[in-house]
Scaffold this motif. Structure first.
Motif, short mmCIF file in Angstrom:
data_model
loop_
_atom_site.label_atom_id
_atom_site.label_comp_id
_atom_site.label_asym_id
_atom_site.label_seq_id
_atom_site.Cartn_x
_atom_site.Cartn_y
_atom_site.Cartn_z
N LEU A 1 0.84 -1.19 0.00
CA LEU A 1 0.00 0.00 0.00
C LEU A 1 0.88 1.25 0.00
O LEU A 1 1.95 1.20 0.60
N PRO A 2 0.47 2.33 -0.63
CA PRO A 2 -0.73 2.49 -1.45
C PRO A 2 -0.54 1.90 -2.85
O PRO A 2 0.57 1.86 -3.37
N SER A 3 -1.65 1.47 -3.44
CA SER A 3 -1.56 0.86 -4.76
C SER A 3 -2.86 1.06 -5.54
O SER A 3 -3.87 1.49 -4.96
N GLN A 4 -2.82 0.76 -6.80
CA GLN A 4 -4.03 0.81 -7.62
C GLN A 4 -4.13 -0.43 -8.49
O GLN A 4 -3.11 -1.01 -8.86
N GLN A 5 -5.33 -0.83 -8.75
CA GLN A 5 -5.58 -2.04 -9.52
C GLN A 5 -6.74 -1.75 -10.45
O GLN A 5 -7.80 -1.31 -10.02
N VAL A 6 -6.53 -1.97 -11.75
CA VAL A 6 -7.57 -1.64 -12.73
C VAL A 6 -7.78 -2.79 -13.68
O VAL A 6 -6.82 -3.39 -14.17
N ASN A 7 -9.03 -3.10 -13.92
CA ASN A 7 -9.36 -4.08 -14.95
C ASN A 7 -10.26 -3.41 -15.98
O ASN A 7 -11.27 -2.81 -15.62
N HIS A 8 -9.85 -3.48 -17.22
CA HIS A 8 -10.68 -2.90 -18.28
C HIS A 8 -11.06 -3.99 -19.26
O HIS A 8 -10.21 -4.57 -19.92
N PHE A 9 -12.35 -4.27 -19.33
CA PHE A 9 -12.86 -5.33 -20.21
C PHE A 9 -13.65 -4.68 -21.34
O PHE A 9 -14.40 -3.73 -21.12
N LYS A 10 -13.46 -5.21 -22.55
CA LYS A 10 -14.14 -4.62 -23.71
C LYS A 10 -14.70 -5.68 -24.64
O LYS A 10 -14.06 -6.72 -24.84
#
Lengths: 792, 157
Positions: free
Chosen positions: A368-377
């Motif tokens: 931490l701190p962190s970011q997590q992104v999922n982008h589905f298309k």
């Protein structure tokens, strides 16, 4: 030098040219050769290149797929016809009278790798548009590869990136970023949380086949958000009939111990095909050329010059199913892009924190701190050819699921939260576009279309910045390309958009003590409904002669205010400020005049592209002198903004093997009204120049097309700032690059190497996310990319 | 025509840039002077529970001061460095039970380049003793901000 000498020299040269002229004209008849180039289904190919082998002559097909050579000598001529995505053809023509020929090209993906092929199609695209367009292909990406797509593209004049460490970046076109740049994949706008300074772009740079960058307002074709420009990624290649193939790409960076692998595979039967790809990248904390950072009077020591907790990973994949026949082509793509990365541990945004987490135990883990992104298309692109009408439909669904994690810590009146999920944004976007191209009629080529989009954005987590919202927009446009002559092309178009946004009310999950002693859950956002209607238009002209292209374009674009701009109302604990939206904001509008001048001579060319831009109501987050809950108040307001600048690029072939290129970009912004009248806009890139010398010797054997380059990036100081920015000193970065194709058996393996920041220079990037806390840019980095194709 | 363009364009640009740049912009952040003798609290100072204390800071700015805020929150988890070069001795890490939280905003009269900020803060009997941060933030009229983070202790006298 004596004038008489000059005169004599001139006379000698003149006589020499006269002699050559006489010899070449002597006794020869000349004829005209015209032709049409079509695809497998007899549809004209626009921008196909026709070269006369050994004669130093070439042209490209026009909008109807036709080409003309006016003065050709009697006898044999060897034509080489090439076009992006098609197999190159050679054909010998014997001329003894004026002739017209028709040539059909067969599609084939392998030809994508031929640089010369792309260049010609690209030149036509650039020349025919009155807008300022840059087109690049995957060769550019492979030889300029950086940690993320935008860091790779920022080599282009007029394009820069806002970097969040080494693996994440945001696009900036001529100084405009965030929600002012539209990123599209196969004409469908990528919709994520663009408003966040630490939110990178969720696109895999290894899937890039071709990228078109429009510098300037392009709402006419792309709708709202394209107010500053467009980055359109085109993944449209079709594999050759009955082919099986693919490639394996390996990528390595020494600075942050990055290892990446990307595999592609495709197979085409007669009419059906599929393509698939998978990328995995993992990197450690990145290194900076300093062993400590001092910010305000804070002082951090860095272990091994590494920025703690900036490690990350990325995992992307896609499957495309396609079908095409004589008058129908369609493909359906499923893609998923997942990334996880840490933020610099000693300061999250502007907040300095000590933590009990032992960050130094590993430079590869993400704490931490962190970011997590999922982008589905899911994207579907279809083209119907009905007689001479071309109907295009683009349908898309995308889900952006972003989580931001931070240690559970009490702030202000907020008690210690129950978990580490600070923010969650879950956005679904549905898109439908229809475009109809009418047959070319006389000099007119009309196109009309409609775009529509619906977004549903949900929020969660203990840190409130934007409320949940739903937004919709619909637009209809019509434009006409007018070919007055081979030299003169004009275009004009108009568009109307109607959009709306509904935001939800939001109450704090904790109590805040009021002046009267009571404690309440404060309402941060009220329920809001706004609609916006707007006209956009564009008009332009291009004059194209053999060595000179002149362009002029005037356009108006707009964008709807975002949920953050309308309804934010809370403390941003990353930036340590209280941000307040304005529910009464008007749609932002922009007027821009663009001029383009390209002069091409035998061994040099120069490109000049200045612009003037005016915003009557630029939406600006203004830092005030007031406080709220002990934090500085920033509020959104609208001010008049004037901007100007442009790019210049020069290219010179010193010898057949040595090429010199230099380019520069400059932006000047000025707020003409409001509280910051007289100040610039935030994140203005400084005057930047790139100089490169490239040696590409002729070679035989297994090394094909080797290149060796040395480049220098010169950046001047940015002293034009607005609160809370800091002045940034100028710097220069030295780089080396080398590349070659290795011909092993039938396949050509591509090897590219770069050494960036050779001198390990300590510099500050004015537009970097970490700039405000005095974190310098990435140190020396050695990058190797190896691409191995396979298949028949 | 060419001659005209070549002279007219640079002149236009000059006028334009001059017209734009002749507004004098404030590019300096305000200053909190911590070196004066009567500044309170100083780094590592102690204030007492059940009593009140009066803070005092001196702000200066090259053009005009804006406003200031005071924040006092616990540092029981040792979360932050203060802005001091001096490291204060901290008590062991502990969990907060009833920590003091003080947030307030104060205005500064218009048109001042110098200002002495002072006000009284009560520390109730019931709050937790231990390590605290005393944050003082000041803006100028243009929106530039500077701050000081001061490590203090709340103790019983």
């Amino acid at each position: 030098m004596q004038p008489s000498n000059n005169y004599q020299r001139l006379r000698v040269v003149f006589t020499f040219y006269m002699l050559i002229g006489l010899i070449s004209l002597n006794g020869q008849n000349t004829f005209q050769l015209t032709g049409s180039i079509t695809d497998e289904y007899n549809h004209p190919l626009v921008g196909a290149a026709i070269l006369l082998q050994g004669e130093d002559k070439g042209t490209a097909t026009d909008r109807k797929g036709n080409f003309t050579f006016n003065i050709l000598t009697e006898g044999n001529h060897e034509l080489v016809i090439s076009f992006l995505g098609y197999k190159t053809q050679k054909q010998t023509i014997t001329l003894n009278k004026n002739k017209h020929i028709t040539i059909q090209l067969i599609s084939g993906e392998k030809e994508l790798d031929e640089i010369t092929v792309t260049e010609n199609a690209v030149n036509t695209r650039k020349a025919e548009s009155s807008m300022n367009v840059e087109v690049i292909d995957k060769n550019f990406v492979n030889s300029n590869l950086s940690g993320s797509l935008m860091q790779t593209l920022n080599r282009l004049p007029g394009i820069s990136s806002m970097d969040i460490g080494a693996g994440q970046s945001k696009p900036v076109i001529r100084g405009l970023g965030f929600s002012r740049v539209a990123v599209a994949e196969n004409s469908i706008k990528h919709e994520a949380q663009e408003w966040g300074a630490d939110h990178g772009l969720e696109i895999d740079q290894f899937t890039v086949e071709q990228i078109e960058v429009i510098k300037g307002p392009a709402s006419l074709m792309y709708g709202a958000n394209a107010i500053g420009g467009v980055i359109d990624l085109k993944e449209i290649s079709t594999p050759a009939k009955n082919s099986t193939g693919g490639s394996l790409l390996l990528n390595m960076h020494t600075n942050n111990n990055l290892l990446g692998v990307s595999a592609k595979f495709h197979k085409r039967f007669d009419k059906f095909y599929f393509k698939t790809h998978f990328t995995y990248t993992d990197y450690s904390d990145y290194r900076v050329p300093t062993d400590s950072i001092s910010y305000m009077s804070y002082y951090f020591r860095l272990k091994n010059n590494q920025l703690r907790n900036t490690a990350g990973m990325e995992r992307n994949g896609s499957i495309t199913l396609g079908y095409l026949n004589n008058n129908f082509a369609s493909h359906l793509t499923f893609s998923d892009n997942f990334s996880k990365s840490g933020f610099f541990a000693n300061a999250h945004g502007l907040e300095i924190r000590n933590s009990t987490i032992d960050y130094d135990r590993s430079d590869r883990d993400i704490d931490l701190p962190s970011q997590q992104v999922n982008h589905f298309k899911i994207l579907s692109n279809t083209i119907w050819m009905i007689k001479d009408y071309k109907l295009k439909t683009d349908l898309g669904f995308q889900n952006n699921y972003r989580q931001e994690f931070a240690e559970a810590i009490s702030h202000g009146y907020m008690p210690t939260p129950p978990d580490s999920l600070e923010r969650l944004y879950n956005k679904n976007t549905w898109t439908a576009n229809v475009k109809l191209e009418l047959p070319v009629h006389n000099i007119h080529h009309w196109t009309a279309g409609i775009n529509s989009e619906f977004q549903n954005n949900k929020i969660d987590g203990w840190g409130f910045i934007i409320p949940a919202f739903r937004s919709y927009s619909g637009g209809a446009f019509v434009y006409d390309n007018i070919h007055f002559s081979e030299k003169w092309i004009a275009n004009a178009g108009v568009r109307y958009d109607l959009g709306g946004i509904n935001t939800d009310a939001y109450y704090d999950w904790y109590n805040t003590r009021q002046d009267d002693g009571s404690e309440i859950e404060v309402q941060r956002a009220t329920q809001l409904h706004r609609t916006f209607g707007n006209f956009s238009w564009g008009i332009g002209a291009t004059r194209k002669t053999r060595d000179l292209i002149l362009k002029i374009n005037l356009g108006k674009s707009f964008r709807m205010p975002t949920a953050k701009e309308l309804a934010s109302n809370g403390i941003n604990y990353h930036m340590y400020r209280y941000e307040k939206g304005d529910t009464a904001l008007k749609a932002e509008e922009s007027y821009q005049l663009d001029v383009g001048l390209t002069l091409k001579k035998k061994n040099w060319n120069i490109e000049l592209s200045p612009f003037v831009n005016y915003f009557p109501n630029y939406i600006y987050l203004n830092p005030t002198s007031e406080y709220y809950e002990a934090q500085q108040i920033y509020y959104y307001n609208q001010s008049k903004v004037f901007r100007t600048g442009g790019e210049i690029a020069f290219n010179y072939d010193i010898t057949r093997d040595i090429n010199f290129s230099a380019d520069a970009e400059y932006i000047y912004s000025l707020q003409l009204s409001g509280e910051k009248k007289g100040y610039t806009l935030p994140f203005s890139p400084p005057l930047t120049s790139n100089v490169e010398i490239k040696y590409s010797p002729q070679s035989k054997g297994i090394f094909k097309n080797p290149t060796l380059g040395i480049n220098l990036k010169l950046v001047t100081a940015q002293n034009n700032i607005v609160p809370p920015e800091k002045k940034t000193a100028g710097y220069s970065l030295l780089g080396f690059n080398a590349g070659t194709n290795l011909k092993i058996g039938k396949q050509t393996t591509q090897l590219n190497m770069q050494l960036t920041n050779v001198l390990n220079t300590r510099y500050y990037d004015h537009t970097s996310f970490y700039r405000l806390i005095e974190v310098p840019g990435q140190g020396r980095n050695f990058i190797v990319t190896l691409q191995i194709p396979f298949g028949n | 025509m060419k001659k005209f363009l070549f002279t007219a364009i640079p002149i236009l640009l000059l006028i334009l840039t001059y017209g734009c740049d002749n507004t004098i912009k404030d590019e300096e952040v305000p200053v909190i002077d911590m070196t004066l003798d009567d500044v309170f609290p100083q780094y590592c100072d102690t204030v007492y529970r059940g009593e009140s204390f009066t803070f005092k800071f001196r702000f200066t700015d090259n053009v005009e001061l804006g406003s200031y805020s005071i924040e006092m929150h616990n540092n029981f988890d040792h979360h932050t460095h203060s802005t001091s070069i001096v490291e204060c001795e901290l008590d062991p890490i502990k969990t907060a039970d009833n920590p003091l939280l003080f947030l307030d905003e104060y205005s500064i009269p218009e048109g001042l380049q110098e200002y002495t900020a002072t006000a009284t803060i009560d520390i109730p009997y019931g709050v937790d003793t231990g390590d605290y941060h005393f944050m003082v933030r000041v803006t100028d009229a243009s929106g530039w901000q500077t701050y000081e983070g001061i490590s203090v202790k709340i103790e019983d006298r």
